[in-house]
Design an enzyme around this catalytic site. Structure first.
Site, mmCIF file in Angstrom:
data_model
loop_
_atom_site.group_PDB
_atom_site.id
_atom_site.type_symbol
_atom_site.label_atom_id
_atom_site.label_comp_id
_atom_site.label_asym_id
_atom_site.label_seq_id
_atom_site.Cartn_x
_atom_site.Cartn_y
_atom_site.Cartn_z
ATOM 1 N N ALA A 64 0.820 -1.197 0.128
ATOM 2 C CA ALA A 64 -0.073 -0.107 0.103
ATOM 3 C C ALA A 64 0.967 1.349 -0.024
ATOM 4 O O ALA A 64 1.956 1.100 0.535
ATOM 5 C CB ALA A 64 -0.932 -0.039 1.217
ATOM 6 N N GLY A 103 0.807 -5.310 0.811
ATOM 7 C CA GLY A 103 -0.340 -5.233 0.041
ATOM 8 C C GLY A 103 -0.154 -5.655 -1.463
ATOM 9 O O GLY A 103 -1.061 -6.443 -2.106
ATOM 10 N N GLU A 106 -0.013 -9.458 -1.160
ATOM 11 C CA GLU A 106 -1.512 -9.728 -0.727
ATOM 12 C C GLU A 106 -2.187 -9.608 -2.036
ATOM 13 O O GLU A 106 -3.052 -10.579 -2.178
ATOM 14 C CB GLU A 106 -2.002 -8.691 0.361
ATOM 15 C CG GLU A 106 -1.755 -8.869 1.737
ATOM 16 C CD GLU A 106 -2.168 -7.914 2.768
ATOM 17 O OE1 GLU A 106 -1.830 -6.740 2.425
ATOM 18 O OE2 GLU A 106 -2.974 -8.214 3.594
ATOM 19 N N GLU A 126 4.295 -5.431 7.181
ATOM 20 C CA GLU A 126 3.461 -4.631 8.102
ATOM 21 C C GLU A 126 3.888 -4.375 9.339
ATOM 22 O O GLU A 126 3.782 -3.308 9.924
ATOM 23 C CB GLU A 126 2.001 -4.721 7.875
ATOM 24 C CG GLU A 126 1.600 -4.596 6.208
ATOM 25 C CD GLU A 126 1.601 -5.834 5.486
ATOM 26 O OE1 GLU A 126 2.561 -6.614 5.680
ATOM 27 O OE2 GLU A 126 1.121 -5.935 4.565
HETATM 28 N N1 T1G Z 1 4.520 3.632 -0.071
HETATM 29 C C1 T1G Z 1 5.041 4.664 -0.300
HETATM 30 N N2 T1G Z 1 6.318 4.886 -0.959
HETATM 31 C C2 T1G Z 1 7.269 3.982 -0.685
HETATM 32 C C3 T1G Z 1 6.907 2.579 -0.304
HETATM 33 C C4 T1G Z 1 5.417 2.666 -0.031
HETATM 34 N N3 T1G Z 1 4.986 1.200 0.441
HETATM 35 N N4 T1G Z 1 7.903 1.841 -0.279
HETATM 36 C C5 T1G Z 1 9.105 2.594 -0.941
HETATM 37 N N5 T1G Z 1 8.707 3.662 -0.828
HETATM 38 C C6 T1G Z 1 9.666 4.892 -1.497
HETATM 39 C C7 T1G Z 1 10.369 5.220 -0.722
HETATM 40 O O1 T1G Z 1 9.998 6.251 0.469
HETATM 41 C C8 T1G Z 1 11.554 6.037 -1.613
HETATM 42 O O2 T1G Z 1 10.961 7.136 -1.781
HETATM 43 C C9 T1G Z 1 11.336 5.040 -2.686
HETATM 44 O O3 T1G Z 1 10.034 4.684 -2.709
HETATM 45 C C10 T1G Z 1 12.288 3.790 -2.742
HETATM 46 O O4 T1G Z 1 12.359 3.222 -1.592
HETATM 47 C C11 T1G Z 1 -2.497 -3.078 2.966
HETATM 48 C C12 T1G Z 1 -1.329 -1.857 4.994
HETATM 49 C C13 T1G Z 1 10.319 -1.603 -1.610
HETATM 50 C C14 T1G Z 1 12.131 -2.658 -0.477
HETATM 51 O O5 T1G Z 1 6.413 -1.951 4.082
HETATM 52 O O6 T1G Z 1 10.536 -1.860 2.014
HETATM 53 O O7 T1G Z 1 0.968 -2.595 2.272
HETATM 54 O O8 T1G Z 1 12.825 8.497 -1.066
HETATM 55 O O9 T1G Z 1 14.655 3.999 -0.809
HETATM 56 O O10 T1G Z 1 15.855 0.619 -0.894
HETATM 57 O O11 T1G Z 1 -1.536 -5.020 4.199
HETATM 58 O O12 T1G Z 1 10.948 0.470 0.025
HETATM 59 O O13 T1G Z 1 12.860 7.888 -3.302
HETATM 60 O O14 T1G Z 1 11.010 9.463 -2.407
HETATM 61 O O15 T1G Z 1 13.392 1.912 0.452
HETATM 62 O O16 T1G Z 1 15.312 -0.046 -3.161
HETATM 63 C C15 T1G Z 1 3.968 -2.418 3.195
HETATM 64 C C16 T1G Z 1 7.999 -0.644 2.148
HETATM 65 C C17 T1G Z 1 3.068 -1.354 3.197
HETATM 66 C C18 T1G Z 1 7.352 -1.890 1.965
HETATM 67 C C19 T1G Z 1 12.564 -1.026 -1.776
HETATM 68 N N6 T1G Z 1 5.196 -2.508 2.367
HETATM 69 N N7 T1G Z 1 9.055 -0.465 1.241
HETATM 70 O O17 T1G Z 1 13.743 -0.481 -1.297
HETATM 71 O O18 T1G Z 1 14.354 1.787 -1.884
HETATM 72 S S1 T1G Z 1 1.835 -1.321 4.330
HETATM 73 C C20 T1G Z 1 6.329 -2.264 2.835
HETATM 74 C C21 T1G Z 1 10.512 -1.017 1.386
HETATM 75 C C22 T1G Z 1 0.776 -2.202 3.530
HETATM 76 C C23 T1G Z 1 -1.275 -3.711 3.450
HETATM 77 C C24 T1G Z 1 -0.445 -2.774 4.306
HETATM 78 C C25 T1G Z 1 11.477 -0.642 0.190
HETATM 79 C C26 T1G Z 1 11.657 -1.435 -0.937
HETATM 80 P P1 T1G Z 1 11.950 8.239 -2.377
HETATM 81 P P2 T1G Z 1 13.578 2.801 -0.967
HETATM 82 P P3 T1G Z 1 15.019 0.226 -1.738
#
Ligand code: T1G
Length: 686
Positions: A64, A103, A106, A126
């Site tokens: 998400a 997500g 999921e 999450e």
């Molecule tokens: N939402 C918004 N922005 C995100 C994002 C996300 N989920 N993930 C990464 N970004 C942005 C980050 O801020 C950065 O922005 C750029 O992408 C590159 O990220 C309903 C509720 C995917 C392994 O927790 O673990 O789904 O600084 O520097 O090192 O059940 O990003 O460039 O402007 O980290 O290559 C669950 C979180 C969400 C994954 C990539 N998902 N992301 O790593 O790049 S909650 C996560 C990561 C959810 C559902 C629930 C990592 C990455 P900017 P980065 P990276």
């Protein structure tokens, strides 16, 4: 065609929905609209017999859009889109590359089948945001891998490599690297050719039935077994109860989803989740340097040199080896060198014994070390990190010699933890090439790297040091050149207040218990006893409790106890000897005994001064932003992440309350803190 989606039909009636929404195809509103449009289109198109869902860019959906949390929801919602996909009636294949997380994974579970390239990772992280998978992950994953595996995967939150995911059943097939699209289309064609049913994960209940008779005991025991690591966090508890509900409600999937939603809604507004979502962005924001942009070049670092093969030098060396960067490791004597190399080998072999790396990898890393006696061996390396004794004269001597030995263009880095970097840099004729790289012990474990920018350090060297930090697995935080830089400086306040408060009535165990209950792994006195009073207690001029205890040869856990007494199993008990020393020092200093304090007041007494020091670090320009201070405290001192760190926590308490508390304890609040409190502003709330 939508803004971020393309929809094409391949031979054999394979509809391909390709989404490309940089940077990580997060499931924000644009992505959801594209999915909604594509799946409605293909559901209504009789020529489409099966569907492949694939992403462009670096990764399959990474979850998400975290930036949307806490904001008014925009239609279509994630679950609405998921329902359209799941009830389309045609087999859907998720084609996964990069990191299908949260997500994103999921969504992959909504599809009937999942195929991934070997380099892909899948997972439900999450929990690291103080949440639980809120789009069916707690109900579908147990149906795919079984409830017990699901418990570890979701409460752990770590990404799982594709090959392991295949074994667990999280994916159904591996594609050839670089051929994901064609292999996914071929996979979809084979489903049609074999007449495979479009089974929905939600209808697979066999793995839940298998543990029904062990429910709820299985879940109560899991929570009890993990109580220590789950302490203070809300999300793990709700995750366990949601997985439990998947069994208790089966086969009524929608009922299980209701329970998941209830448990999710308890978490999303919680301060713990707000803190952990804040921290997710804070850690990434730290990489951005206000006055150093993309136009500034970085310097290639293909080889490194480390001076000192002791605890720090050995740990620093391992960081480079783990990133595949060869290291010339320098000591002054063969005996010290052999000991240092031996410790590195033992560390790796211990990791191999735990199955976290192969013996072959141990040898590969060890082969990258070139042990050497004397600094002359460092003449050709690209970056040198010194980890010699923390004494300014010794560091200046080393850098003076390096100035004559290191090639032009080599980065000269000091691991000093609080000394004046400019004084070190000015021992060379090339201060623009000198930078601080402050690692935290154990250097091969702690993820914080404070990159210290000297007055003359060039922008290229600063940028390179920050990026090398990331490359070797650290989170780099930029610090100006001030005593103790960021983490040590602010956390010194906690120790200082503890030393003062323990003279006024509260016992070491009162203080340690309050700080432990706040969320630290241990309190200040337990920590001193563990590290050793002689490591910290010497060199002070005035008479102190630690100094008196060291005189009694009480060095902590390692010898005769310290603030506590210890039995043969190192179980701590209050020490009458320490209590007497404390009373003597209090009398000597004329400190009045004010009796006991509540745990809340002890926390305020010890931690408000940390917030205040953080405000000073900001107003002095040592830290670029408040969130960097939180990253440093969380990664350097294990400040509990579900509080957001000292600055986020100070905002949660309320800055005016912090100011009033500081004044009540006779501490002058920083100007910036007083100003922000007066204006009703915050450090971290936007
Ligand atoms: N939402 C918004 N922005 C995100 C994002 C996300 N989920 N993930 C990464 N970004 C942005 C980050 O801020 C950065 O922005 C750029 O992408 C590159 O990220 C309903 C509720 C995917 C392994 O927790 O673990 O789904 O600084 O520097 O090192 O059940 O990003 O460039 O402007 O980290 O290559 C669950 C979180 C969400 C994954 C990539 N998902 N992301 O790593 O790049 S909650 C996560 C990561 C959810 C559902 C629930 C990592 C990455 P900017 P980065 P990276």
């Amino acid at each position: 065609m939508s803004e971020v989606g393309t929809f094409t039909v391949e031979e054999g009636g394979i509809g391909v929905i390709a989404i490309d929404n940089p940077p990580v195809n997060a499931l924000g509103i644009k992505t959801r609209r594209a999915l909604d449009e594509g799946f409605r289109k293909f559901a209504a198109d009789d020529s489409v017999k099966a569907i492949v869902l694939i992403c462009g860019g670096r990764t399959f959906f990474a979850g998400a859009d975290i930036s949307e949390f806490g904001k008014p929801p925009q239609e279509p919602g994630l679950v609405d889109v998921f329902n359209i996909i799941e009830n389309g009636g045609k087999p859907v294949v998720a084609a996964i590359h990069g990191t299908a997380l949260g997500g994103g994974y999921e969504l992959a579970l909504i599809c009937n089948y999942r195929i991934a390239v070997p380099s892909a990772m899948v997972g439900l992280p999450e929990v690291k945001l103080g949440l639980l998978p809120g789009a069916g992950g707690t109900q579908r994953l147990p149906r795919v891998v079984g409830p017990e595996a699901a418990l570890d995967i979701i409460t752990g939150g770590d990404p799982i490599p594709a090959k392991k995911a295949l074994g667990l059943g999280m994916i159904d097939a591996l594609a050839e690297e670089g051929k994901l699209r064609e292999d996914a289309i071929a996979f979809a064609r084979s489903l049609l050719a074999e007449g495979k049913p479009a089974v929905r994960v939600r209808d697979r209940n066999e793995k839940l039935e298998a543990v029904r008779d062990r429910t709820p005991a299985l879940f109560d025991e899991y929570l009890a077994k993990n109580a220590r690591s789950f302490r203070g966090f809300k999300a793990p508890h709700n995750i366990v109860r949601a997985i439990q509900a998947s069994i208790e409600t089966a086969p009524d999937f929608d009922k299980g989803m209701e329970r998941e939603r209830e448990l999710f809604r308890e978490l999303e507004p919680s301060i713990e989740s707000q803190a952990q979502r804040y921290y997710f962005f804070a850690e990434r924001e730290a990489a951005k340097i206000p006055d150093i942009g993309k136009d500034v070049a970085t310097i290639p670092v293909k080889t490194a040199g480390v001076i000192g093969a002791g605890t720090m030098g050995g740990g620093i060396t391992m960081n480079f080896l783990n990133a595949g960067i060869p290291v010339t490791l320098v000591e002054m004597t063969q005996e010290a060198l052999d000991r240092g190399v031996g410790v590195i080998r033992r560390n790796y072999e211990n990791t191999a014994k735990k199955g976290r790396m192969t013996q072959e990898q141990v040898e590969q890393r060890m082969a990258l070390i070139t042990p050497a006696i004397g600094l002359e061996a460092l003449g050709q390396v690209d970056m040198i990190v010194e980890a010699v004794f923390e004494e300014i004269a010794i560091k200046q001597d080393v850098f003076g010699k390096l100035d004559k030995i290191a090639k032009q263009g080599a980065i000269l880095a000091s691991n000093t933890s609080y000394l004046d970097l400019d004084a070190i840099a000015n021992a060379t004729s090339r201060p623009e090439w000198v930078v601080g790289t402050h690692f935290f012990s154990p250097a091969n474990v702690m993820r914080l790297l404070e990159v210290v920018r000297g007055a003359k350090t060039s922008k290229e060297v600063v940028k390179t040091a920050m990026e090398i930090g990331k490359k070797i697995g650290k989170v780099s935080v930029l610090s100006g050149n001030g005593f103790g830089f960021i983490a040590n400086r602010i956390m010194t306040q906690r120790g200082k207040q503890a030393d003062q408060l323990v003279l006024e009535g509260p016992t070491p165990q009162d203080i340690d218990q309050a700080i432990y209950n706040y969320g630290f792994a241990m309190g200040p006195f337990q920590m001193i006893d563990l590290v050793g009073l002689d490591v910290i207690g010497r060199g002070e001029t005035e008479r102190t409790i630690r100094g008196d205890l060291v005189k009694l040869d009480r060095l902590g856990q390692k010898k005769n106890g310290g603030f506590y007494d210890y039995d043969e199993n190192r179980k701590a008990t209050p020490s009458p000897v320490a209590a007497k020393v404390i009373a003597d020092i209090a009398a000597f200093k004329g400190v009045e005994n004010k009796g006991k304090l509540s745990a809340e007041d002890i926390v305020a007494r010890l931690l408000y001064p940390v917030v205040n020091e953080g405000a000073k670090v900001l107003e002095e320009g040592i830290a670029s932003r408040a969130s960097d201070i939180d990253v440093a405290a969380i990664l350097g001192y294990n400040w509990p992440v579900y509080t957001g760190g000292p600055m986020f926590w100070g905002d949660t308490v309320g800055l005016q309350k912090v100011v009033d508390g500081l004044k009540a304890q006779g501490i002058e609040p920083s100007k910036l803190l007083v100003e922000k409190a007066a204006k009703g502003e915050s450090f971290t709330r936007g």
